[in-house]
Structure formats: structure tokens, C-alpha cells
Design a protein around this motif. Structure first.
Motif, short mmCIF file in Angstrom:
data_model
loop_
_atom_site.label_atom_id
_atom_site.label_comp_id
_atom_site.label_asym_id
_atom_site.label_seq_id
_atom_site.Cartn_x
_atom_site.Cartn_y
_atom_site.Cartn_z
N LEU A 1 -35.14 57.71 19.45
CA LEU A 1 -35.48 57.28 18.11
C LEU A 1 -35.16 58.42 17.15
N ASP A 2 -34.34 58.14 16.13
CA ASP A 2 -33.93 59.15 15.16
C ASP A 2 -34.41 58.77 13.77
N LYS B 1 -19.28 68.19 5.47
CA LYS B 1 -19.28 68.70 6.85
C LYS B 1 -19.21 67.59 7.88
N LYS B 2 -19.44 66.35 7.44
CA LYS B 2 -19.49 65.18 8.32
C LYS B 2 -20.56 65.35 9.41
N THR B 3 -21.73 65.85 8.99
CA THR B 3 -22.85 66.03 9.91
C THR B 3 -24.07 65.31 9.37
N VAL B 4 -25.04 65.16 10.24
CA VAL B 4 -26.31 64.53 9.86
C VAL B 4 -27.43 65.35 10.48
N THR B 5 -28.53 65.52 9.73
CA THR B 5 -29.71 66.22 10.23
C THR B 5 -30.76 65.18 10.56
N LEU B 6 -31.29 65.25 11.78
CA LEU B 6 -32.21 64.23 12.30
C LEU B 6 -33.51 64.85 12.78
N LYS C 1 -33.37 54.49 7.41
CA LYS C 1 -33.22 55.85 7.93
C LYS C 1 -33.70 55.99 9.37
N LEU C 2 -34.13 54.91 9.99
CA LEU C 2 -34.56 54.93 11.39
C LEU C 2 -33.48 54.30 12.26
N ARG C 3 -33.20 54.97 13.38
CA ARG C 3 -32.20 54.46 14.31
C ARG C 3 -32.74 54.54 15.73
N LEU C 4 -32.50 53.50 16.48
CA LEU C 4 -32.88 53.46 17.88
C LEU C 4 -31.60 53.46 18.71
N ASN C 5 -31.42 54.48 19.52
CA ASN C 5 -30.21 54.64 20.33
C ASN C 5 -28.94 54.61 19.49
N GLY C 6 -29.01 55.20 18.28
CA GLY C 6 -27.84 55.32 17.41
C GLY C 6 -27.59 54.13 16.51
N GLN C 7 -28.36 53.06 16.64
CA GLN C 7 -28.15 51.87 15.83
C GLN C 7 -29.33 51.66 14.89
N LYS C 8 -29.05 51.14 13.69
CA LYS C 8 -30.10 50.91 12.71
C LYS C 8 -31.14 49.94 13.25
N LEU C 9 -32.39 50.22 12.94
CA LEU C 9 -33.46 49.30 13.32
C LEU C 9 -33.48 48.14 12.33
N LEU C 10 -33.43 46.93 12.84
CA LEU C 10 -33.46 45.75 11.99
C LEU C 10 -34.83 45.09 11.96
N ARG D 1 -39.41 65.99 21.50
CA ARG D 1 -39.18 65.88 20.06
C ARG D 1 -38.41 67.08 19.54
N TRP D 2 -37.42 66.81 18.68
CA TRP D 2 -36.70 67.83 17.94
C TRP D 2 -37.02 67.63 16.47
N LYS D 3 -37.51 68.67 15.78
CA LYS D 3 -37.89 68.54 14.37
C LYS D 3 -36.67 68.49 13.46
N ARG D 4 -35.67 69.31 13.73
CA ARG D 4 -34.44 69.33 12.93
C ARG D 4 -33.27 69.52 13.86
N LEU D 5 -32.47 68.49 13.99
CA LEU D 5 -31.32 68.51 14.88
C LEU D 5 -30.09 68.14 14.07
N GLU D 6 -29.10 69.03 14.02
CA GLU D 6 -27.88 68.75 13.26
C GLU D 6 -26.77 68.37 14.22
N LEU D 7 -26.20 67.18 13.99
CA LEU D 7 -25.15 66.65 14.87
C LEU D 7 -24.00 66.10 14.03
N PRO D 8 -22.80 66.02 14.61
CA PRO D 8 -21.71 65.32 13.94
C PRO D 8 -22.09 63.83 13.78
N LYS D 9 -21.66 63.23 12.68
CA LYS D 9 -22.01 61.83 12.42
C LYS D 9 -21.57 60.89 13.54
N ASP D 10 -20.36 61.09 14.03
CA ASP D 10 -19.85 60.17 15.06
C ASP D 10 -20.63 60.29 16.37
#
Length: 89
Positions: free
Chosen positions: A35-36, A45-50, A14-23, A75-84
Motif C-alpha cells: 500500500l503506497d 526527475k521522473k520520480t515519486v516519493t511514497l 493518492k493511494l495505490r495498492l500494488n501500484g494501481q489506484k484504489l477505486l 513501513r517506509w516513511k519516505r521512499l523515493e522511486l522512479p515513476k515507472d
């Protein structure tokens, strides 16, 4: 947020750095990185809350022995964006 909750989010992918999964847990971040933490995904809705943190600048550099620097974050506590827009392949 507590360190153990961040670790749980890492293992649940569930962690992403610059939109990519952290490995790796030990990833170096730079000024301008985003960092999301994925809080929820809406399939219909094809959205994600970050929860999003943007690394703005280094305020004060200290000894390399202690590995502690003062930084400015946004920092944003709750940010809703389209998945893409939130995730990059």
C-alpha cells in the motif's frame, strides 16, 4: 496516520495498492500486498516519493465478528522511486 487523512488521500487518488489506484475504499488486502501513499511527484526527475506499507504476515486471527487480526507490517516513511517502478498501468 489519522483515518481522516487517509480518506482525503483516497479522494485525491493518492493511494495505490500494488501500484494501481484504489477505486474502492473497502478493498481486501492479502499477505504480500503493498500500500503506497503518494507524498510528492517530481516531473523533471521522473520520480515519486511514497510512504509504503507492506503486509508481511498474519500473527493471530480472531473472531470474524470483530474483524480484528494482528498483523506484521513493514513501513517506509519516505521512499523515493522512479515513476515507472512505483506505478503500474
Amino acid at each position: 496516520m489519522a483515518r481522516n487523512k487517509i480518506e482525503d488521500a483516497f479522494y485525491k487518488n493518492k493511494l495505490r495498492l500494488n501500484g494501481q489506484k484504489l477505486l474502492k475504499k473497502s478493498k481486501l488486502v492479502k499477505v504480500g500486498d503493498t500500500l503506497d501513499l503518494v507524498l510528492s511527484e517530481s516531473i523533471d526527475k521522473k520520480t515519486v516519493t511514497l510512504m509504503r506499507v507492506v503486509f508481511k504476515k498474519i500473527l493471530e486471527e480472531t473472531d470474524s465478528e470483530r474483524d480484528t487480526d494482528r498483523v506484521a507490517l513493514r513501513r517506509w516513511k519516505r521512499l523515493e522511486l522512479p515513476k515507472d517502478e512505483a506505478f503500474k498501468p
